[in-house]
Design an enzyme around this catalytic site. Structure first.
Site, short mmCIF file in Angstrom:
data_model
loop_
_atom_site.label_atom_id
_atom_site.label_comp_id
_atom_site.label_asym_id
_atom_site.label_seq_id
_atom_site.Cartn_x
_atom_site.Cartn_y
_atom_site.Cartn_z
N LYS A 1 0.85 -1.21 0.00
CA LYS A 1 0.00 0.00 0.00
C LYS A 1 0.88 1.25 0.00
CE LYS A 1 -3.94 -2.24 2.16
NZ LYS A 1 -4.55 -2.69 3.42
N GLN B 1 -4.65 -1.16 9.64
CA GLN B 1 -4.61 -2.50 9.05
C GLN B 1 -5.27 -3.51 9.99
OE1 GLN B 1 -3.35 -3.35 5.88
NE2 GLN B 1 -4.29 -5.31 6.34
N ASP C 1 -10.94 3.48 4.30
CA ASP C 1 -11.37 2.08 4.26
C ASP C 1 -12.90 1.99 4.33
OD1 ASP C 1 -9.90 -0.15 3.81
OD2 ASP C 1 -9.33 -0.49 5.91
#
Ligand code: NAP
Length: 297
Positions: free
Chosen positions: A50, A94, A117
């Site tokens: 990422k 994460q 997200d």
């Protein structure tokens, strides 16, 4: 194999090129912060890729790696600091987090404007209400992939297997937003095979290796396989493993019109959509106009 192979890598490369072009047109440089707690090898790989993709798109990447024994309070403090940092446009924590940390408590301090997200309550609420907001990356990737095969999804029968907050539930809502007729199946669904056979578009987000067999797929359907499952691969040598999807690719490819491979399908789209969300978040928060071609959809 008779089905077309939906090349997620190539389609994701196109989205990433659009993002990079959009970044160049912005009056400033967006920044994405990724927070990793612990040393889970898969998560380490995700976070590194990422970060690399963020820089390749012309944005600033901030990687925060914390030890596995980081307390919930300390993580909350870091995420809250990123939320109030005017130089940070997107924040991704994460998942999964170590067991001693309550995910919801951490997401509660994440500024919804930076929720790339799409996992905060505010983002989920906007999705349900049909209001503009940041949408979860993997499900957005599924819709983009489906639309490469069928640009107008209105009236399509979509079956999503799996109702997780991360994938299945938002995917169902996003297909609904496209005016598809959506069935959301899960572990308590009866006659799953028959329900799947009614799908024009079948999305599998279950986490069970190759569960969807060829005779679950309607001839001519589009199959989007979200699953990434690590399984033993004795053919590659003792102790070796490989990744497979939730769909038995060889069988389904004999029946479907088009199918995503796994790996190489939905996975690359997740990162591409994360980059896209970072630009959208930066524009919304800083009052910048979203550059074409990211301004549509
Ligand atoms: P999850 O949280 O474990 O959810 C799995 C869902 O599948 C649940 O809703 C569960 O139903 C349902 N399910 C389990 N067994 C079933 C069965 N036998 N029949 C029907 N439904 C069943 O998983 P997730 O986070 O959504 O992830 C799903 C898969 O996608 C995993 O393989 C994951 O690795 C992969 N994934 C890939 C990406 C990517 O970028 N490519 C991103 C995220 C996830 P209940 O709710 O009834 O338990």
């Amino acid at each position: 194999m008779t089905a077309r192979r939906i090349d997620g890598k190539a389609i994701a490369a196109g989205v990433r090129a659009d993002v990079a072009a959009a970044v160049k047109a912005l009056p400033g440089q967006p920044a994405l912060a990724v927070v990793l707690v612990g040393d889970d090898p898969a998560s380490q790989v995700y976070v590194s890729s990422k970060g690399k993709a963020t820089v390749e798109a012309g944005m600033r990447s901030v990687e925060i790696r914390l030890p596995a024994d980081t307390s919930e309070a300390a993580l909350i403090e870091r995420v809250a600091a990123l939320s109030s940092d005017p130089e940070i446009d997107g924040i991704l924590v994460q998942l999964p987090l170590p067991k001693h940390i309550n995910e919801a408590n951490v997401l509660a301090v994440l500024d919804p404007m930076k929720d790339v997200d799409g996992l905060t309550e505010a983002s989920a609420g906007k999705l349900v209400l049909g209001k503009p907001g940041l949408r979860p990356c993997t499900p957005v990737g599924c819709v983009i992939l489906a639309k490469t095969e069928r640009p107008d999804l209105a009236g399509a029968n979509v079956v999503v297997i799996g109702r997780s907050i991360l994938v299945g539930k938002p995917a169902a809502l996003l297909f609904l937003e496209q005016n598809a007729t959506v069935t959301l199946a899960h572990s308590k669904t009866r006659d799953l095979r028959m329900i799947c056979r009614g799908a024009d578009i079948l999305v599998a987000a279950v986490g069970r290796p190759e569960m969807v067999r060829g005779d679950w797929v309607r001839p001519g359907a589009i199959v989007i396989d979200v699953g990434t499952n690590r399984v033993p691969a004795p053919e590659k040598g003792e102790g070796k493993t490989k990744l497979v999807g939730d769909v038995n690719f060889a069988e389904a490819a004999e029946v479907a019109a088009a199918i995503t491979p796994s790996p190489g399908g939905v996975g690359p789209m997740t990162i591409a959509c994360l980059l896209r969300n970072t630009v959208l978040a930066a524009c919304a928060r800083r009052g910048w106009t979203v550059p074409a071609p990211l301004d549509a959809g």
